[in-house]
Enzyme design. Structure first.
Site, PDB file in Angstrom:
ATOM      1  CB  CYS A   2       4.243  -9.221  -4.248  1.00  0.00           C
ATOM      2  SG  CYS A   2       2.770 -10.273  -4.166  1.00  0.00           S
ATOM      3  CD  GLU A 105       2.797  -4.647  -1.012  1.00  0.00           C
ATOM      4  OE1 GLU A 105       3.142  -4.543   0.182  1.00  0.00           O
ATOM      5  OE2 GLU A 105       3.487  -5.208  -1.875  1.00  0.00           O
TER       6      GLU A 105
END
Length: 219
Positions: A2, A105
């Site tokens: 992340c 992402e």
């Protein structure tokens, strides 16, 4: 992993949700493009009293001579958290929650272009990432820093990335924070497949300088 996330809920919603006392140093909200090294909102527990406060996103081991002395540790792998010298003490006694509305992402198309995705809860409620934190001090400079714990992705999320943050259910917050004794290791797993939704967003978010609610809008 992340490497970017968003937190859009207002402070009063977060303090009520986490039953935490807010400090005066919290970053401005909403924030749609949170990047490593900036202050982020976190929840930690001191003998059951929760505080909502800011920490630097980018964990600083005690042996770093400067904040940039080694790799930028903004994520910590769940599989090795208890063994890695940088994180093992924090894993046992300095765990925190990192509130988030969603995270980003990237995949790539056939030409190699980076395609951003926004991942969030089905009802867009605030989530809590598992985190660890550390106080760092050197030559009069003191920073409180944190890292997001990640684990292997499950189900449809694997189409986007092989790693995801550990998203903790509300019922598990107290255990992760150490308010319910030992056994938090069992929580370091991927969220159930129905706990996350994702959609493509505009490539504007590819820049870490971009901001605004349009970053999370479906493309």
């Amino acid at each position: 992993m992340c490497g970017r996330f968003a937190l859009t809920q207002p402070l009063d919603v977060l303090t009520d949700l986490f039953q935490a006392t807010p400090d005066n140093d919290l970053p401005e909200l909403p924030a749609y493009n949170i990047c490593p090294t900036v202050p982020v909102a976190t929840v930690r527990s001191d003998a059951g009293h929760r505080r909502l406060s800011a920490m630097r996103w980018g964990f600083l081991p005690h042996w770093y001579k400067t904040p940039g002395d080694g790799p930028l540790l903004f994520n910590a792998r769940a599989e090795t958290l208890a063994r890695k010298p940088a994180f093992r003490d924090a894993c046992r006694s300095r765990r925190c929650l990192i509130p988030a509305s969603g995270f980003y992402e990237w995949t790539k198309d056939a030409e190699g272009n980076r395609l951003p995705w926004y991942i969030h809860a089905p009802d867009h409620r605030a989530m809590a990432f598992a985190g660890v934190w550390q106080d760092w001090e050197r030559d009069g400079q003191r920073l409180r820093s944190c890292a997001i714990v990640t684990t292997a992705a499950e189900g449809a999320m694997r189409q986007i990335h092989h790693r995801v943050p550990v998203v903790l259910a509300k019922a598990d917050w107290a255990l992760w924070l150490g308010e319910r004794g030992h056994g938090a290791a069992v929580l370091m797993r991927a969220a159930p497949e129905d706990a996350l939704r994702f959609h493509r967003v505009a490539p504007e978010v590819n820049s870490n300088r971009a901001s605004g609610a349009q970053l999370v809008a479906p493309l």
